[in-house]
Scaffold this active site. Structure first.
Site, PDB file in Angstrom:
ATOM      1  N   GLN A 180      -7.755   5.652  -2.605  1.00 49.86           N
ATOM      2  CA  GLN A 180      -8.626   4.484  -2.378  1.00 49.86           C
ATOM      3  C   GLN A 180     -10.094   4.827  -2.581  1.00 49.86           C
ATOM      4  O   GLN A 180     -10.937   3.921  -2.623  1.00 49.86           O
ATOM      5  CB  GLN A 180      -8.438   3.937  -0.965  1.00 49.86           C
ATOM      6  CG  GLN A 180      -7.102   3.255  -0.748  1.00 49.86           C
ATOM      7  CD  GLN A 180      -7.051   2.644   0.638  1.00 49.86           C
ATOM      8  OE1 GLN A 180      -6.730   3.326   1.598  1.00 49.86           O
ATOM      9  NE2 GLN A 180      -7.381   1.371   0.735  1.00 49.86           N
ATOM     10  N   GLY A 192      -7.344   2.994   8.382  1.00 47.38           N
ATOM     11  CA  GLY A 192      -6.643   3.993   7.582  1.00 47.38           C
ATOM     12  C   GLY A 192      -7.233   4.029   6.193  1.00 47.38           C
ATOM     13  O   GLY A 192      -7.772   3.023   5.714  1.00 47.38           O
ATOM     14  N   HIS A 199       1.734   2.458   5.645  1.00 49.20           N
ATOM     15  CA  HIS A 199       0.858   1.792   4.674  1.00 49.20           C
ATOM     16  C   HIS A 199       0.090   2.852   3.861  1.00 49.20           C
ATOM     17  O   HIS A 199      -0.011   2.758   2.634  1.00 49.20           O
ATOM     18  CB  HIS A 199      -0.092   0.855   5.431  1.00 49.20           C
ATOM     19  CG  HIS A 199      -1.116   0.156   4.592  1.00 49.20           C
ATOM     20  ND1 HIS A 199      -1.150  -1.210   4.436  1.00 49.20           N
ATOM     21  CD2 HIS A 199      -2.177   0.629   3.878  1.00 49.20           C
ATOM     22  CE1 HIS A 199      -2.169  -1.541   3.653  1.00 49.20           C
ATOM     23  NE2 HIS A 199      -2.819  -0.445   3.306  1.00 49.20           N
ATOM     24  N   GLU A 200      -0.441   3.871   4.554  1.00 46.50           N
ATOM     25  CA  GLU A 200      -1.214   4.911   3.850  1.00 46.50           C
ATOM     26  C   GLU A 200      -0.306   5.773   2.969  1.00 46.50           C
ATOM     27  O   GLU A 200      -0.685   6.157   1.857  1.00 46.50           O
ATOM     28  CB  GLU A 200      -1.986   5.791   4.843  1.00 46.50           C
ATOM     29  CG  GLU A 200      -3.003   5.047   5.708  1.00 46.50           C
ATOM     30  CD  GLU A 200      -3.856   4.052   4.956  1.00 46.50           C
ATOM     31  OE1 GLU A 200      -4.229   4.326   3.801  1.00 46.50           O
ATOM     32  OE2 GLU A 200      -4.136   2.975   5.512  1.00 46.50           O
ATOM     33  N   HIS A 217       0.231   4.052  -0.208  1.00 42.37           N
ATOM     34  CA  HIS A 217      -0.901   4.270  -1.123  1.00 42.37           C
ATOM     35  C   HIS A 217      -0.738   5.601  -1.853  1.00 42.37           C
ATOM     36  O   HIS A 217      -0.950   5.691  -3.060  1.00 42.37           O
ATOM     37  CB  HIS A 217      -2.222   4.343  -0.341  1.00 42.37           C
ATOM     38  CG  HIS A 217      -2.857   3.020  -0.050  1.00 42.37           C
ATOM     39  ND1 HIS A 217      -3.178   2.112  -1.035  1.00 42.37           N
ATOM     40  CD2 HIS A 217      -3.270   2.458   1.112  1.00 42.37           C
ATOM     41  CE1 HIS A 217      -3.757   1.044  -0.482  1.00 42.37           C
ATOM     42  NE2 HIS A 217      -3.817   1.228   0.825  1.00 42.37           N
TER      43      HIS A 217
HETATM   44 NI    NI Z   1      -4.546   0.036   2.314  1.00 48.10          NI
END
Ligand code: NI
Length: 176
Positions: free
Chosen positions: A51, A46, A135-136, A139
């Site tokens: 990021q 992912g 999780h993404e 972010h």
């Molecule tokens: Ni991550």
């Protein structure tokens, strides 16, 4: 397509909430293609736009890391609608090379997002895929998985990271 440099914690891009995409144009399509290539090269399962230092609210997910056809998901402006259950499992993150932590999250998630044609869709996932999507999405809110740790555990992990930074040992996983 191009591989993009992955930013590492505590880069400010990771701590800044992303901005909803207003127009799905060539530049966004290129970003998504590059993010997919970057995720697969890492390899990872992912990747969120911040990021790679971008501010668009978009993430890509493939829990097979490209090993199986039809497992790639692109979520533009994802919004979690509902979660259910609870589960603890180990997670890693491309912005935290070599760090794995146990994270408790809802087992199942339902979300709404846009696809690359700008069509809104709803999606439901559980287990590893549900975990990865959450999780993404975290972010994209400008948060990292460290926020799920207790204060004590978080400070232990942060200390480890500070030491690795000091030792010059805090570098992105080499692309294969
Ligand atoms: Ni991550």
């Amino acid at each position: 397509m191009a591989r993009l440099p992955i930013v590492l914690y505590p880069d400010p891009a990771l701590l800044r909430p992303t901005v909803p995409v207003e127009q799905i144009d060539d530049s966004l399509r290129r970003l998504v293609e590059d993010m997919i290539e970057t995720m697969y090269a890492a390899p990872g399962i992912g990747l969120a736009a911040n990021q790679v230092g971008r501010s668009e609210r978009v993430c890509v997910v493939d829990i097979t890391a490209g090993q199986k056809e039809g497992q790639l998901h692109v979520f533009i402006n994802p919004e979690i609608l509902e979660t259910e259950g609870s589960d603890v499992d180990e997670e890693g993150c491309l912005s935290f090379p070599g760090i794995t932590i146990d994270v408790e999250r809802p087992f199942r998630v339902r979300l709404r997002a846009l696809d690359l044609d700008g069509t809104e869709f709803e999606f439901e996932a559980d287990d590893l895929l549900g975990r990865c999507i959450q999780h993404e999405c975290e972010h994209l809110e400008g948060k990292t998985f460290l926020r799920n740790l207790s204060g004590l555990k978080r400070s232990i992990v942060k200390r480890r990271i500070r030491k690795r930074i000091k030792d010059g040992d805090w570098v992105a996983a080499p692309a294969s």
